[in-house]
Structure formats: C-alpha cells, structure tokens
Design a protein around this motif. Structure first.
Motif, PDB file in Angstrom:
ATOM      1  N   GLU A   8      18.393 -11.773  -4.739  1.00  0.00           N
ATOM      2  CA  GLU A   8      18.691 -13.181  -5.238  1.00  0.00           C
ATOM      3  C   GLU A   8      18.131 -14.113  -4.635  1.00  0.00           C
ATOM      4  OE1 GLU A   8      22.430 -13.228  -6.989  1.00  0.00           O
ATOM      5  OE2 GLU A   8      22.222 -11.381  -7.903  1.00  0.00           O
ATOM      6  N   GLY A   9      18.096 -14.699  -3.316  1.00  0.00           N
ATOM      7  CA  GLY A   9      17.609 -16.529  -2.930  1.00  0.00           C
ATOM      8  C   GLY A   9      17.624 -15.899  -1.303  1.00  0.00           C
ATOM      9  N   VAL A  10      17.600 -16.346  -0.678  1.00  0.00           N
ATOM     10  CA  VAL A  10      17.561 -16.514   1.005  1.00  0.00           C
ATOM     11  C   VAL A  10      18.221 -17.755   1.232  1.00  0.00           C
ATOM     12  CG1 VAL A  10      16.029 -15.065   0.915  1.00  0.00           C
ATOM     13  CG2 VAL A  10      14.927 -17.423   1.628  1.00  0.00           C
ATOM     14  N   LYS A  11      18.820 -17.708   2.345  1.00  0.00           N
ATOM     15  CA  LYS A  11      19.183 -19.592   2.779  1.00  0.00           C
ATOM     16  C   LYS A  11      18.306 -20.000   4.669  1.00  0.00           C
ATOM     17  CE  LYS A  11      24.752 -18.207   1.630  1.00  0.00           C
ATOM     18  NZ  LYS A  11      25.464 -18.264   2.003  1.00  0.00           N
ATOM     19  N   ASN A  12      17.628 -18.891   4.750  1.00  0.00           N
ATOM     20  CA  ASN A  12      16.960 -19.455   5.663  1.00  0.00           C
ATOM     21  C   ASN A  12      15.026 -18.780   5.848  1.00  0.00           C
ATOM     22  OD1 ASN A  12      15.552 -19.826   8.612  1.00  0.00           O
ATOM     23  ND2 ASN A  12      17.273 -20.083   9.314  1.00  0.00           N
ATOM     24  N   GLY A  13      15.126 -19.710   4.689  1.00  0.00           N
ATOM     25  CA  GLY A  13      13.564 -19.299   4.367  1.00  0.00           C
ATOM     26  C   GLY A  13      12.428 -18.502   5.510  1.00  0.00           C
ATOM     27  N   ARG A  14      12.553 -19.378   6.518  1.00  0.00           N
ATOM     28  CA  ARG A  14      11.371 -19.030   7.954  1.00  0.00           C
ATOM     29  C   ARG A  14      12.022 -17.809   8.415  1.00  0.00           C
ATOM     30  NH1 ARG A  14       9.862 -24.626  10.849  1.00  0.00           N
ATOM     31  NH2 ARG A  14       8.482 -25.652   8.792  1.00  0.00           N
ATOM     32  N   ARG A  15      12.989 -17.848   8.264  1.00  0.00           N
ATOM     33  CA  ARG A  15      13.675 -16.742   9.572  1.00  0.00           C
ATOM     34  C   ARG A  15      13.881 -15.291   8.378  1.00  0.00           C
ATOM     35  NH1 ARG A  15      20.026 -15.263  10.606  1.00  0.00           N
ATOM     36  NH2 ARG A  15      20.159 -13.557  11.243  1.00  0.00           N
ATOM     37  N   PHE A  16      13.603 -15.340   7.039  1.00  0.00           N
ATOM     38  CA  PHE A  16      13.349 -14.546   6.318  1.00  0.00           C
ATOM     39  C   PHE A  16      12.123 -13.847   6.289  1.00  0.00           C
ATOM     40  CE2 PHE A  16      12.187 -13.073   1.720  1.00  0.00           C
ATOM     41  CZ  PHE A  16      12.588 -12.203   1.747  1.00  0.00           C
ATOM     42  N   LYS A  33      12.997  -9.175  -6.947  1.00  0.00           N
ATOM     43  CA  LYS A  33      13.762 -10.907  -6.378  1.00  0.00           C
ATOM     44  C   LYS A  33      14.085 -10.151  -7.524  1.00  0.00           C
ATOM     45  CE  LYS A  33      14.062 -14.986  -5.995  1.00  0.00           C
ATOM     46  NZ  LYS A  33      14.658 -15.138  -6.777  1.00  0.00           N
ATOM     47  N   GLY A  34      15.449 -11.588  -7.865  1.00  0.00           N
ATOM     48  CA  GLY A  34      16.146 -10.980  -9.256  1.00  0.00           C
ATOM     49  C   GLY A  34      16.719 -12.997  -9.092  1.00  0.00           C
ATOM     50  N   GLY A  35      16.483 -13.008 -11.070  1.00  0.00           N
ATOM     51  CA  GLY A  35      16.503 -14.828 -11.014  1.00  0.00           C
ATOM     52  C   GLY A  35      14.682 -15.206 -11.118  1.00  0.00           C
ATOM     53  N   ILE A  36      14.186 -14.811 -11.581  1.00  0.00           N
ATOM     54  CA  ILE A  36      13.088 -15.840 -11.396  1.00  0.00           C
ATOM     55  C   ILE A  36      12.752 -16.030 -12.367  1.00  0.00           C
ATOM     56  CG2 ILE A  36      12.027 -13.176 -10.355  1.00  0.00           C
ATOM     57  CD1 ILE A  36      10.679 -12.348 -13.828  1.00  0.00           C
ATOM     58  N   THR A  37      13.933 -16.526 -13.175  1.00  0.00           N
ATOM     59  CA  THR A  37      13.422 -17.246 -14.532  1.00  0.00           C
ATOM     60  C   THR A  37      14.235 -18.679 -13.879  1.00  0.00           C
ATOM     61  OG1 THR A  37      15.152 -16.552 -15.726  1.00  0.00           O
ATOM     62  CG2 THR A  37      13.016 -15.550 -16.234  1.00  0.00           C
ATOM     63  N   LYS A  38      14.204 -19.524 -15.217  1.00  0.00           N
ATOM     64  CA  LYS A  38      15.000 -20.854 -14.533  1.00  0.00           C
ATOM     65  C   LYS A  38      16.519 -20.524 -15.163  1.00  0.00           C
ATOM     66  CE  LYS A  38      15.812 -25.780 -15.965  1.00  0.00           C
ATOM     67  NZ  LYS A  38      15.167 -26.531 -16.628  1.00  0.00           N
ATOM     68  N   ALA A  39      16.423 -19.819 -15.627  1.00  0.00           N
ATOM     69  CA  ALA A  39      17.769 -19.533 -16.817  1.00  0.00           C
ATOM     70  C   ALA A  39      18.618 -18.304 -15.725  1.00  0.00           C
ATOM     71  CB  ALA A  39      18.025 -18.505 -17.515  1.00  0.00           C
ATOM     72  N   GLY A  40      17.471 -17.766 -14.616  1.00  0.00           N
ATOM     73  CA  GLY A  40      17.889 -16.769 -13.988  1.00  0.00           C
ATOM     74  C   GLY A  40      18.731 -17.108 -13.124  1.00  0.00           C
ATOM     75  N   ALA A  41      17.728 -17.924 -11.897  1.00  0.00           N
ATOM     76  CA  ALA A  41      18.017 -19.027 -11.220  1.00  0.00           C
ATOM     77  C   ALA A  41      19.190 -19.198 -10.783  1.00  0.00           C
ATOM     78  CB  ALA A  41      16.607 -19.733 -10.756  1.00  0.00           C
ATOM     79  N   SER A  42      19.680 -20.040 -12.646  1.00  0.00           N
ATOM     80  CA  SER A  42      21.276 -20.895 -12.505  1.00  0.00           C
ATOM     81  C   SER A  42      21.988 -20.036 -11.391  1.00  0.00           C
ATOM     82  CB  SER A  42      20.200 -21.280 -13.489  1.00  0.00           C
ATOM     83  OG  SER A  42      22.304 -22.064 -13.778  1.00  0.00           O
ATOM     84  N   VAL A  43      21.925 -18.597 -12.888  1.00  0.00           N
ATOM     85  CA  VAL A  43      22.929 -17.791 -12.137  1.00  0.00           C
ATOM     86  C   VAL A  43      22.698 -17.350 -10.911  1.00  0.00           C
ATOM     87  CG1 VAL A  43      23.931 -15.278 -13.285  1.00  0.00           C
ATOM     88  CG2 VAL A  43      22.633 -16.670 -14.910  1.00  0.00           C
ATOM     89  N   ALA A  44      22.066 -16.702 -10.132  1.00  0.00           N
ATOM     90  CA  ALA A  44      21.700 -16.733  -8.669  1.00  0.00           C
ATOM     91  C   ALA A  44      21.885 -17.060  -7.950  1.00  0.00           C
ATOM     92  CB  ALA A  44      20.337 -16.366  -8.575  1.00  0.00           C
ATOM     93  N   ALA A  45      22.072 -18.798  -8.279  1.00  0.00           N
ATOM     94  CA  ALA A  45      22.555 -19.651  -7.020  1.00  0.00           C
ATOM     95  C   ALA A  45      24.372 -20.223  -7.789  1.00  0.00           C
ATOM     96  CB  ALA A  45      22.075 -21.098  -7.791  1.00  0.00           C
ATOM     97  N   SER A  46      24.637 -19.684  -9.071  1.00  0.00           N
ATOM     98  CA  SER A  46      25.792 -19.047  -8.867  1.00  0.00           C
ATOM     99  C   SER A  46      27.132 -18.296  -7.826  1.00  0.00           C
ATOM    100  CB  SER A  46      26.570 -19.567 -10.209  1.00  0.00           C
ATOM    101  OG  SER A  46      25.885 -18.580 -10.888  1.00  0.00           O
ATOM    102  N   HIS A  47      25.592 -16.772  -8.216  1.00  0.00           N
ATOM    103  CA  HIS A  47      26.620 -15.999  -7.985  1.00  0.00           C
ATOM    104  C   HIS A  47      25.686 -15.677  -5.979  1.00  0.00           C
ATOM    105  CE1 HIS A  47      25.366 -11.107  -7.664  1.00  0.00           C
ATOM    106  NE2 HIS A  47      26.962 -11.433  -6.966  1.00  0.00           N
ATOM    107  N   THR A  48      25.513 -16.243  -5.677  1.00  0.00           N
ATOM    108  CA  THR A  48      25.219 -15.695  -4.314  1.00  0.00           C
ATOM    109  C   THR A  48      25.193 -17.501  -3.672  1.00  0.00           C
ATOM    110  OG1 THR A  48      22.800 -16.053  -4.147  1.00  0.00           O
ATOM    111  CG2 THR A  48      24.158 -14.010  -3.853  1.00  0.00           C
TER     112      THR A  48
END
Length: 225
Positions: A8-16, A33-48
């Motif tokens: 859904e996302g990463v906290k350390n982009g360079r390490r990833f 990759k989950g959360g590729i849309t604006k709405a999905g990204a918002s949910v992913a941010a609250s999830h992880t």
C-alpha cells in the motif's frame, strides 16, 4: 523461487527501492500496489500510516528496479503461475497465433505496452500458413497470425507451426485462444478444444521454444449459462 507482494505504501522509499532492486536481480518479484487512486491512497494512508505515492511514480520505480507490477489479484495469480512454469526468455521477440483478428489487435497492443516486439515473419512461414489455411483473404499472416479454430489438427497446419517454432527470430511463441460462449454450446466444441490442446502439446514436446497459451472465456447470449 518467486516473490509476490501486496504493497500500500512505504516509509523509507530509498531502502525499499534498493531492496527491490537487489531482490529482482536474483529472482522474479511481482508487486500489486494498492491505493493507486486518490480515494484509495487516502484509505491506504489510514490503514498502514505510510506514504502511498502516485501510480506513475510507482510504475516507474518498479520498472527501474526490475520488478513486475500487476493491477489486480487475478493478474498476480496469472503472473505467478506463468513464472512458475515458463522458462526464462532469451529476449522479448514473440510470435502470436490467435483466433479472431480484433482479439489479435488488442493482444498486440498489450504485448507492445509490456515492452515485447512482434517481428514480421519471413515469407516462407507466411506461405506455409497460406497452404495450411487454404486462403489468406482477410486473414492476418504477418504477426500475429490469425487462425481459425478449425485449422488445428491438420498436417499442413502442424507443419506451419513447426516452421514458426523453429524460426530463430523469436524467443517466445504465444497462442491466443478466446473461447466464446456460443462455441461451448455446440456439440462440436469438445472436439475442437481437444484438437487445439493436443496440437499445442505436441508442438511443445517437439520444440525447444518456450510456448505460452492465453485462453479466456468470451460469453455471448445463451452461452453464458
């Protein structure tokens, strides 16, 4: 042998990116990759509680790292099965044989977007398919090759397949076989499907060329039931 990841996302982009690049160098890595849309990204941010990033950035990162990006769970499963059974390719040149000109055009678009090349086939191979199919009027023979379901099983068609399989200008042979619902409602359908399967399996046993079969169900009318 194969690594699959839902991200859904990463906290350390360079390490990833560094880890992804190192891992992709030794084995296939498939990423959904989950959360590729604006709405999905918002949910992913609250999830992880991690940074999702734009779809374009993620696509670029995966490509540069050598990983394989997929868009759905079904596509991920298809990719994992393919990687499990398909030997490594020496290049990205392929020849495709398919039922239906329109389906072949759409499939060609997909292959091109994925970075593959469909080189034009030599006249000797095109002539072999003219002999096998009887008449090339309205039929694509350059690459992809437009073939009818009824073409399978004939000796002349088998000879043409061996010629295209032996062609040194390709690294992969692909059969694109849409199975229509109306076709499955016919009594002759099992015979056609068995004939196609046996023809392809026989070619696989005799050829050293990697072969892939893409078969999908096209439901129409009562065939859906």
């Amino acid at each position: 042998k194969i690594v699959a990841a839902y991200v859904e996302g990463v906290k350390n982009g360079r390490r990833f990116y560094r880890t992804l690049q190192e891992l992709s160098a030794v084995k296939p890595v498939v990423v959904l990759k989950g959360g590729i849309t604006k709405a999905g990204a918002s949910v992913a941010a609250s999830h992880t509680a991690s940074l999702a990033g734009s779809h374009g950035v993620w696509t670029s990162v995966l490509h540069q790292a050598g990983a394989i990006g997929v868009d759905t769970l079904d596509e991920m499963v298809d990719m994992l099965v393919t990687l499990q059974y398909m030997p490594g390719l020496e290049g990205k040149r392929l020849a495709m044989l398919g039922v239906g000109g329109g389906a072949g055009v759409l499939a060609t678009d997909d292959w091109d977007k994925a970075g593959f090349v469909l080189p034009e086939l030599p006249e000797q191979i095109r002539q072999a398919f003219r002999v096998a199919l009887g008449n090339d009027a309205g039929t694509i023979l350059s690459n992809p090759v437009d073939i009818p379901h009824l073409g399978f099983g004939h000796e002349a068609f088998g000879s043409a397949l061996r010629k295209i399989s032996d062609f040194g200008g390709i690294d992969l042979l692909v059969f694109h076989l849409p199975i229509r619902g109306i076709m499955l409602s016919l009594a002759v359908a099992p015979v056609l499907l068995d004939r196609e399967s046996e023809t392809i399996l026989k070619l696989h046993r005799e050829s050293g060329k990697p072969i892939a079969v893409v078969a999908h169900y096209m439901a129409t009318g009562e065939g859906w039931h």
